[in-house]
Structures are given as C-alpha cells and as structure tokens.
Design a protein around this motif. Structure first.
Motif, PDB file in Angstrom:
ATOM      1  N   VAL A  49       0.843  -1.204   0.000  1.00 18.18           N
ATOM      2  CA  VAL A  49       0.000   0.000   0.000  1.00 18.18           C
ATOM      3  C   VAL A  49       0.873   1.247   0.000  1.00 18.18           C
ATOM      4  N   VAL A  50       1.931   1.237   0.798  1.00 17.59           N
ATOM      5  CA  VAL A  50       2.843   2.389   0.823  1.00 17.59           C
ATOM      6  C   VAL A  50       3.485   2.574  -0.547  1.00 17.59           C
ATOM      7  N   ARG A  51       3.857   1.479  -1.193  1.00 21.03           N
ATOM      8  CA  ARG A  51       4.465   1.560  -2.523  1.00 21.03           C
ATOM      9  C   ARG A  51       3.489   2.149  -3.538  1.00 21.03           C
ATOM     10  N   GLU A  52       2.246   1.692  -3.520  1.00 16.75           N
ATOM     11  CA  GLU A  52       1.244   2.230  -4.441  1.00 16.75           C
ATOM     12  C   GLU A  52       1.037   3.727  -4.209  1.00 16.75           C
ATOM     13  N   THR A  53       1.037   4.137  -2.956  1.00 17.17           N
ATOM     14  CA  THR A  53       0.850   5.553  -2.636  1.00 17.17           C
ATOM     15  C   THR A  53       2.030   6.381  -3.115  1.00 17.17           C
ATOM     16  N   LEU A  54       3.245   5.866  -2.938  1.00 24.29           N
ATOM     17  CA  LEU A  54       4.426   6.597  -3.409  1.00 24.29           C
ATOM     18  C   LEU A  54       4.448   6.700  -4.926  1.00 24.29           C
ATOM     19  N   ILE A  55       4.066   5.644  -5.612  1.00 23.83           N
ATOM     20  CA  ILE A  55       4.012   5.696  -7.074  1.00 23.83           C
ATOM     21  C   ILE A  55       2.994   6.736  -7.519  1.00 23.83           C
TER      22      ILE A  55
END
Length: 111
Positions: A49-55
């Motif tokens: 989820v953190v990765r998707e938000t950063l992308i």
C-alpha cells in the motif's frame, strides 16, 4: 489515485486484515513460530500500500499541469538508466567498461 490503484489498496488491506486475524488465532491456539510467521506476512501488504501511494505521488508530482501521468514512469526509468554504467559493465558483471564509459578506470602500465 485511479480506480485500479484504489482496488489494489483495498485488496492489500483486506489481505493484511486476514493475516493479522490469523496471527491472533495462532498466538491463542497454535505454535508460536507460525504466529510470528503470519505477523511478518501481514506486514507485506502494508508495504505494498505504501508503494502504491508513493508511485501515485511520483506520478502526480511529475505530471505537472500539462504532462500526462504515464510520463512520470518514463522519467523514473530514464533517471535510473542514466545513473547506470555502460552495457559492457552490466554484461561482464562489473569487470569491464566500454571505451566511452566515464566510469571506466584506465589502467596504467606504471608500477
């Protein structure tokens, strides 16, 4: 964030909740090693989820007022490729450099 990104985040969080519940059940009724395994596994969807938000943030910040969002991914890839060394370095596992490579160390014959 687009609809597919929201759906992915919802699935990740549902998976995290299921793994967290399994962790609690293992702590109460199962072996401790399995509980720790499920606790560690429940962190993986949170990282996703953190990765998707950063992308999403990278795409929005690089998109600007006139540029479309897919250009952000192109800029990230371009930056990584420019930071990489030459092709011979990659194919020789870091032993050799191309003649035009600025990272190539010239060996002198002076001892």
């Amino acid at each position: 964030m687009n609809h597919s990104g929201r759906l992915l985040c919802a699935l990740y969080l549902a998976t995290c909740g299921g793994l967290a519940w399994t962790t609690v059940l293992e702590f109460l009724h199962g072996p401790r090693w399995a509980a720790f395994l499920f606790a560690a596994a429940s962190l993986v969807p949170v990282i996703a989820v953190v990765r998707e938000t950063l992308i999403r943030d990278l795409r929005e910040s690089a998109a600007g007022p006139r540029r479309p969002a897919p250009k952000a991914a192109d800029e990230v890839v371009r930056g990584e490729l420019e930071a990489a060394c030459c092709e011979r370095w990659w194919t020789s596992l870091g032993r050799d450099h191309d003649v035009s490579c600025p990272h190539g160390m010239r060996r002198s014959s002076a001892a």
